[in-house]
Design an enzyme around this catalytic site. Structure first.
Site, PDB file in Angstrom:
ATOM      1  N   LYS A  69      -3.696 -19.071   2.122  1.00 42.07           N
ATOM      2  CA  LYS A  69      -2.944 -18.264   1.157  1.00 42.07           C
ATOM      3  C   LYS A  69      -2.609 -19.101  -0.074  1.00 42.07           C
ATOM      4  O   LYS A  69      -1.813 -20.040  -0.003  1.00 42.07           O
ATOM      5  CB  LYS A  69      -1.656 -17.763   1.811  1.00 42.07           C
ATOM      6  N   LYS A 116       4.635  -9.697   2.499  1.00 42.69           N
ATOM      7  CA  LYS A 116       5.850  -8.874   2.403  1.00 42.69           C
ATOM      8  C   LYS A 116       5.598  -7.432   2.824  1.00 42.69           C
ATOM      9  O   LYS A 116       6.525  -6.752   3.282  1.00 42.69           O
ATOM     10  CB  LYS A 116       6.439  -8.962   0.990  1.00 42.69           C
ATOM     11  N   LYS A 125      -1.131  -3.374   2.136  1.00 39.97           N
ATOM     12  CA  LYS A 125      -0.310  -2.172   1.980  1.00 39.97           C
ATOM     13  C   LYS A 125      -0.791  -1.063   2.916  1.00 39.97           C
ATOM     14  O   LYS A 125       0.016  -0.385   3.562  1.00 39.97           O
ATOM     15  CB  LYS A 125      -0.321  -1.725   0.521  1.00 39.97           C
ATOM     16  N   GLY A 148       5.651  -7.096  -6.777  1.00 36.47           N
ATOM     17  CA  GLY A 148       5.997  -8.066  -7.805  1.00 36.47           C
ATOM     18  C   GLY A 148       6.181  -7.466  -9.180  1.00 36.47           C
ATOM     19  O   GLY A 148       6.932  -8.005 -10.003  1.00 36.47           O
ATOM     20  N   ASN A 149       5.535  -6.316  -9.463  1.00 36.22           N
ATOM     21  CA  ASN A 149       5.667  -5.702 -10.782  1.00 36.22           C
ATOM     22  C   ASN A 149       7.084  -5.193 -11.032  1.00 36.22           C
ATOM     23  O   ASN A 149       7.467  -4.922 -12.163  1.00 36.22           O
ATOM     24  CB  ASN A 149       4.670  -4.549 -10.942  1.00 36.22           C
TER      25      ASN A 149
END
Length: 312
Positions: free
Chosen positions: A127, A210, A272, A11-12
């Site tokens: 979520k 994602k 991640k 998102g960054n």
């Protein structure tokens, strides 16, 4: 020779350093991110891109909620599809500029991700998405069929986050890549769909992680490397403790042990690390978790890359 690389942008890459997702802040952030992506392309790598969309979906949800007394809220799968198009266009324009004067062909594929309608996540949505609201607002939205929970700062909508089973539109993405395009695909984890009893597909109210979707996509498009770009230089063992240490080059066994010991938070680094493990265990050559500004050197050898580098 270059590698086939899937870059998963966090998102960054789509917001200002302060987290603002105004149109101009998004445009500037994407422009900056694409300068780093262009470095990998210039180095001879075949690049495909995927991205997060949390702030952008949050903006759409807020509009839905503010206008709920006038217009029915847009389903969440529609929200994901809208952000795939919007962010895709921003990336296409920015990457073409970053690669100029070299001609660049960039395409965005609106992508569906198959999930299991019986995934246990649907029975217990946890979520959080969107902004915080007062209880009266939450109760009003619940009447529209949404699930809301009281959290630390107020009430927030919660949805299911099921496991990605298959990136359904990987084939056109591969075809475009093999035709010489840089492809943007599976944004936001993909539009979540389930298969109906007659075999057709239908969207569902869910959010797919994602990073986990990126691991599935990387396998589907036969990438040799997965680069997960985030806002920190890499994973850290013992984060927040005096014994904290950055994790550089690491093997599957060691990283799995660190994961099992609880070193990676479920809401941040955990997905991640899991995505990196799935990709390499599934046949990928390597996965790199690094900061956005270092993705241009993520595949340097032998020790030029900065970040967490997972290899078999």
């Amino acid at each position: 020779m270059g590698e086939r690389v899937l870059i998963a942008l966090g998102g960054n890459a789509m917001t200002s350093p302060e987290g603002s997702a105004s149109p101009e802040d998004q445009r500037q952030a994407v422009e900056q991110a694409m300068t780093h992506v262009a470095a990998l392309i210039r180095a001879g790598h075949e690049v495909m891109l995927t991205h997060g969309n949390g702030p952008q979906v949050g903006n759409i949800l807020l509009k839905n909620q503010l206008a709920a007394h006038v217009l029915p809220p847009v389903p969440l799968d529609w929200c994901v599809a809208q952000t795939q198009g919007t962010i895709g266009v921003l990336i296409m324009n920015a990457l073409e500029r970053a690669l100029a004067p070299r001609p660049a062909r960039v395409a965005t594929v609106v992508t569906r991700t198959l999930v299991d309608r019986d995934d246990r996540a649907f029975a217990d949505p946890v979520k959080p998405i969107g902004q915080y609201f007062a209880e009266d607002d939450a109760r009003r939205f619940e009447k529209l069929g949404q699930s809301w929970k009281r959290l630390e700062r107020g009430w927030r909508r919660v949805v299911a986050s099921p496991e990605p089973i298959e990136i359904l539109d990987a084939a056109p993405a591969i075809a475009l890549m093999e035709a010489g395009y840089i492809v943007v695909t599976a944004g936001g984890g993909g539009v979540p769909v389930v298969r109906a009893p007659d075999g057709t597909l239908e969207g569902v109210e869910a959010v797919i992680d994602k990073d986990l979707a990126a691991a599935a996509l990387a396998r589907a498009v036969r990438a040799t490397a997965l680069v997960i770009a985030t806002d920190v230089p890499g994973a850290v063992a013992g984060y927040g403790t005096p014994a904290a240490r950055p994790i550089g080059k690491v093997g599957l066994g060691e990283l799995r042990l660190l994961q099992a010991a609880g070193h990676f938070a479920s809401g941040s680094m955990g997905p991640k690390v899991e995505a990196a493990l799935r990709f390499v265990a599934g046949g990928g050559r390597r996965a790199v978790i690094t900061s956005l500004e270092h993705i241009g050197t993520a595949l340097e050898e032998p020790a030029g890359a900065i970040g967490t580098i997972l290899e078999k």
